[in-house]
Scaffold this motif. Sequence first.
Motif, PDB file in Angstrom:
ATOM      1  N   THR A 418       0.831  -1.206   0.000  1.00  0.00           N
ATOM      2  CA  THR A 418       0.000   0.000   0.000  1.00  0.00           C
ATOM      3  C   THR A 418       0.862   1.252   0.000  1.00  0.00           C
ATOM      4  O   THR A 418       0.549   2.234  -0.678  1.00  0.00           O
ATOM      5  CB  THR A 418      -0.935   0.002   1.224  1.00  0.00           C
ATOM      6  OG1 THR A 418      -1.706  -1.198   1.223  1.00  0.00           O
ATOM      7  CG2 THR A 418      -1.856   1.202   1.194  1.00  0.00           C
ATOM      8  N   LYS A 419       1.959   1.223   0.749  1.00  0.00           N
ATOM      9  CA  LYS A 419       2.865   2.374   0.758  1.00  0.00           C
ATOM     10  C   LYS A 419       3.434   2.639  -0.620  1.00  0.00           C
ATOM     11  O   LYS A 419       3.580   3.792  -1.044  1.00  0.00           O
ATOM     12  CB  LYS A 419       3.996   2.139   1.767  1.00  0.00           C
ATOM     13  CG  LYS A 419       3.565   2.254   3.217  1.00  0.00           C
ATOM     14  CD  LYS A 419       4.727   1.954   4.153  1.00  0.00           C
ATOM     15  CE  LYS A 419       4.257   2.014   5.604  1.00  0.00           C
ATOM     16  NZ  LYS A 419       5.343   1.636   6.552  1.00  0.00           N
ATOM     17  N   LYS A 420       3.752   1.564  -1.347  1.00  0.00           N
ATOM     18  CA  LYS A 420       4.265   1.736  -2.715  1.00  0.00           C
ATOM     19  C   LYS A 420       3.193   2.347  -3.619  1.00  0.00           C
ATOM     20  O   LYS A 420       3.481   3.201  -4.459  1.00  0.00           O
ATOM     21  CB  LYS A 420       4.724   0.393  -3.274  1.00  0.00           C
ATOM     22  CG  LYS A 420       6.029  -0.110  -2.674  1.00  0.00           C
ATOM     23  CD  LYS A 420       6.461  -1.423  -3.327  1.00  0.00           C
ATOM     24  CE  LYS A 420       7.788  -1.894  -2.757  1.00  0.00           C
ATOM     25  NZ  LYS A 420       8.223  -3.187  -3.363  1.00  0.00           N
ATOM     26  N   GLU A 421       1.946   1.874  -3.443  1.00  0.00           N
ATOM     27  CA  GLU A 421       0.852   2.431  -4.243  1.00  0.00           C
ATOM     28  C   GLU A 421       0.678   3.916  -3.960  1.00  0.00           C
ATOM     29  O   GLU A 421       0.512   4.729  -4.876  1.00  0.00           O
ATOM     30  CB  GLU A 421      -0.449   1.682  -3.943  1.00  0.00           C
ATOM     31  CG  GLU A 421      -0.472   0.240  -4.441  1.00  0.00           C
ATOM     32  CD  GLU A 421      -1.759  -0.471  -4.065  1.00  0.00           C
ATOM     33  OE1 GLU A 421      -2.608   0.179  -3.429  1.00  0.00           O
ATOM     34  OE2 GLU A 421      -1.918  -1.649  -4.410  1.00  0.00           O
ATOM     35  N   ILE A 422       0.723   4.283  -2.678  1.00  0.00           N
ATOM     36  CA  ILE A 422       0.566   5.693  -2.298  1.00  0.00           C
ATOM     37  C   ILE A 422       1.730   6.516  -2.822  1.00  0.00           C
ATOM     38  O   ILE A 422       1.554   7.624  -3.342  1.00  0.00           O
ATOM     39  CB  ILE A 422       0.442   5.825  -0.766  1.00  0.00           C
ATOM     40  CG1 ILE A 422      -0.847   5.143  -0.286  1.00  0.00           C
ATOM     41  CG2 ILE A 422       0.463   7.289  -0.343  1.00  0.00           C
ATOM     42  CD1 ILE A 422      -0.978   5.076   1.219  1.00  0.00           C
ATOM     43  N   SER A 423       2.951   5.973  -2.696  1.00  0.00           N
ATOM     44  CA  SER A 423       4.136   6.685  -3.189  1.00  0.00           C
ATOM     45  C   SER A 423       4.054   6.910  -4.691  1.00  0.00           C
ATOM     46  O   SER A 423       4.360   8.006  -5.190  1.00  0.00           O
ATOM     47  CB  SER A 423       5.398   5.896  -2.842  1.00  0.00           C
ATOM     48  OG  SER A 423       6.547   6.516  -3.364  1.00  0.00           O
ATOM     49  N   SER A 424       3.619   5.893  -5.421  1.00  0.00           N
ATOM     50  CA  SER A 424       3.470   6.024  -6.866  1.00  0.00           C
ATOM     51  C   SER A 424       2.419   7.072  -7.217  1.00  0.00           C
ATOM     52  O   SER A 424       2.627   7.900  -8.112  1.00  0.00           O
ATOM     53  CB  SER A 424       3.092   4.670  -7.467  1.00  0.00           C
ATOM     54  OG  SER A 424       2.848   4.777  -8.838  1.00  0.00           O
ATOM     55  N   SER A 425       1.295   7.046  -6.496  1.00  0.00           N
ATOM     56  CA  SER A 425       0.230   8.019  -6.764  1.00  0.00           C
ATOM     57  C   SER A 425       0.684   9.439  -6.447  1.00  0.00           C
ATOM     58  O   SER A 425       0.367  10.386  -7.175  1.00  0.00           O
ATOM     59  CB  SER A 425      -1.017   7.675  -5.941  1.00  0.00           C
ATOM     60  OG  SER A 425      -1.525   6.414  -6.295  1.00  0.00           O
ATOM     61  N   MET A 426       1.449   9.607  -5.366  1.00  0.00           N
ATOM     62  CA  MET A 426       1.930  10.939  -5.003  1.00  0.00           C
ATOM     63  C   MET A 426       2.962  11.436  -6.019  1.00  0.00           C
ATOM     64  O   MET A 426       3.012  12.636  -6.325  1.00  0.00           O
ATOM     65  CB  MET A 426       2.511  10.916  -3.596  1.00  0.00           C
ATOM     66  CG  MET A 426       1.473  10.664  -2.514  1.00  0.00           C
ATOM     67  SD  MET A 426       2.113  10.670  -0.825  1.00  0.00           S
ATOM     68  CE  MET A 426       2.389  12.416  -0.567  1.00  0.00           C
ATOM     69  N   THR A 427       3.779  10.534  -6.541  1.00  0.00           N
ATOM     70  CA  THR A 427       4.738  10.925  -7.584  1.00  0.00           C
ATOM     71  C   THR A 427       4.006  11.395  -8.834  1.00  0.00           C
ATOM     72  O   THR A 427       4.369  12.420  -9.431  1.00  0.00           O
ATOM     73  CB  THR A 427       5.660   9.742  -7.936  1.00  0.00           C
ATOM     74  OG1 THR A 427       6.348   9.310  -6.760  1.00  0.00           O
ATOM     75  CG2 THR A 427       6.674  10.149  -8.997  1.00  0.00           C
ATOM     76  N   ILE A 428       2.968  10.653  -9.221  1.00  0.00           N
ATOM     77  CA  ILE A 428       2.165  11.054 -10.381  1.00  0.00           C
ATOM     78  C   ILE A 428       1.503  12.406 -10.127  1.00  0.00           C
ATOM     79  O   ILE A 428       1.459  13.269 -11.019  1.00  0.00           O
ATOM     80  CB  ILE A 428       1.104   9.980 -10.694  1.00  0.00           C
ATOM     81  CG1 ILE A 428       1.789   8.681 -11.144  1.00  0.00           C
ATOM     82  CG2 ILE A 428       0.129  10.465 -11.750  1.00  0.00           C
ATOM     83  CD1 ILE A 428       0.843   7.505 -11.279  1.00  0.00           C
ATOM     84  N   SER A 429       1.025  12.614  -8.896  1.00  0.00           N
ATOM     85  CA  SER A 429       0.392  13.895  -8.544  1.00  0.00           C
ATOM     86  C   SER A 429       1.377  15.044  -8.688  1.00  0.00           C
ATOM     87  O   SER A 429       1.038  16.122  -9.195  1.00  0.00           O
ATOM     88  CB  SER A 429      -0.156  13.841  -7.114  1.00  0.00           C
ATOM     89  OG  SER A 429      -1.132  12.829  -6.988  1.00  0.00           O
TER      90      SER A 429
END
Length: 617
Positions: A418-429
């Motif tokens: 989940t942390k990886k998913e959040i990190s990826s989403s924040m990078t895209i943001s």
Amino acid sequence: MDEIALLTSIAMFLLVAAVCSIIFNKVKLPPLIGYLIAGIVIANSIEVSESSETVVEMLSNMGLILLMFCIGLEINLKKLRKQGMFAMKVAMVEIPFMVLGGTIVGSLLGLDPIQSICLGGVIAGSSTAVVLGVLNMQNRLPKDQIETLILVIIMEDISQVVILSMLTPLMAGSELDAGGLAALVFSIMFFMIVSIFAGLRLMPRIINWVSDNVSPEILTITAVGLAFGMALLASFAGLSVAIGAFLMGMMMASSRKSKDILHEIEPMKNIFMAMFFISVGMEIALGTLMDNIVLTLIFLVMFIVLKTMAVFFGYWIGGEEPRPSIAQAVSFLAMGEFAFIIAKQALNYNVFSEGIYTAIVGSALLSMICLPFISKNAVPAWDWAARTCPDPIVGILKKMNATKRTFYENIAATSKKTKKEISSSMTISYMLLLVVVFVEIVFILVTPIIREWGTTYFGGSDTVWSFLILLVNLFALYIPIYKLVSNLKIISAITKKANSLKKTDYSSLLIKSVVLADASILSLIFAVLILFIIPNDLGLMEHFLVLGIGLVILLAYNTRSVRQKEEEVVTDYSDEPYDVTLDEFKTILSQKVEEKMKSNDSGTSVSINTKDLGNKE
């Protein structure tokens, strides 16, 4: 050049710089301020011969190359990747904020688009030497916070190198035709790509081999020769010599002997660096400075306000509490060495007038002089503001901080996946946020060109074409903002789902509204707000008309989408009978009931999956 003239010039410049630095050292200010003041004194009180000006120009270029080479030597990218993640987060918030803020303020002051963007690049960085000098003198921050602060300034330096590389074609554009400008852009891109990807792999190995096989003196000579050679290549590619020297230093930084090289050339760098800042000061005429004193103070206030806000939000969004964030934010309030480099480059390309250049250098000097006072009194001022601020405002700010803290606690409690998913989403943001900034800067640059072209070839007034461009700008902003808002909603959903056992409390009404609002309407509102903030020649009514047109188009698009979804639902849930007999259905139902009875002890529930019943083909 006459030998006597050369010796006289060097002796005079260095002695005046030494006296000014001693005076400022007595009031605990860095020597860099003394060098700048020395240049101002020499230019306005001593008649400088043409040969002396030639000496200053030659030695200042050498000082610039050595200064940037040493800054590059202190940047180890491998170490930065391991230890500088928080610093990267702060810089990723701060740098776009500063560039866009400077561009907006420049437009409000009446500067043209290229001047405004250059102003944003000038104010993006802070001075390592001045900041560290003040921190060491005051001793008010712990060592770990100082180390983080240094890493942030290093990220600023890297960012300003990129900014200067991107600004060079813009500044040279007025002096080149389309073919020459395209060749310049291509040569810069080729130079940067080869330097970064090939140089970072090969240069450390070359320096390690040289250090293993020759004496330290030869290693130093080799390193300095490579720095000047890279500066020459950068000049041929159309870039500042500063960028070439910086890149060479960064290439050598990961070699084993980088610290030894830095130690050996430090005395030589200090001498020639003094000449560089003397030359910057010599560009300032006191009459021009007095004529532009109001602009100087505006630039100073702009820098202090934007830099404090940008760094504060960077630290706060990164997870720091508000009080330590403000204590560290005010430590950055000294314009960096790159401010002088970018400003001087803009002056050489006739992008900045002497008045703007003088105002920038003057505001940079004032920022360095004001830094000790501001940094010493910032935290007491914050405490006083916290005590005297009205309770409703304090309550709102506390709720926002609590929401941020809860968000990070929820992330910390999630699984690695989940942390990886959040990190990826924040990078895209973040990348989408950069796209928004880039889109707006592009429209600031092209609006005058398109407006002039449209009125010339198609007719119509400037107002009509400005309105049409603003409408296109609205939808160009809407697309990345919509994706950004949708992505942030996904992040919110992930953290809420991953922590479903905790009650999600949207303490802030604003945050609750953002989370629960329709993404399309919210995106349109944000896009229009940006258009209101960015200066243009249209009035309030035209902006509201753009908003109205946007709402009409958006509602029409949403209505069409809703109808399509309704048709899909009707198609998916047709009244076709299931391809099972009554006995088969009873059998399936009995199996489900037995499963439920067996699982009663565990308290689980069983549902009948309609996928067990196939539709007739």
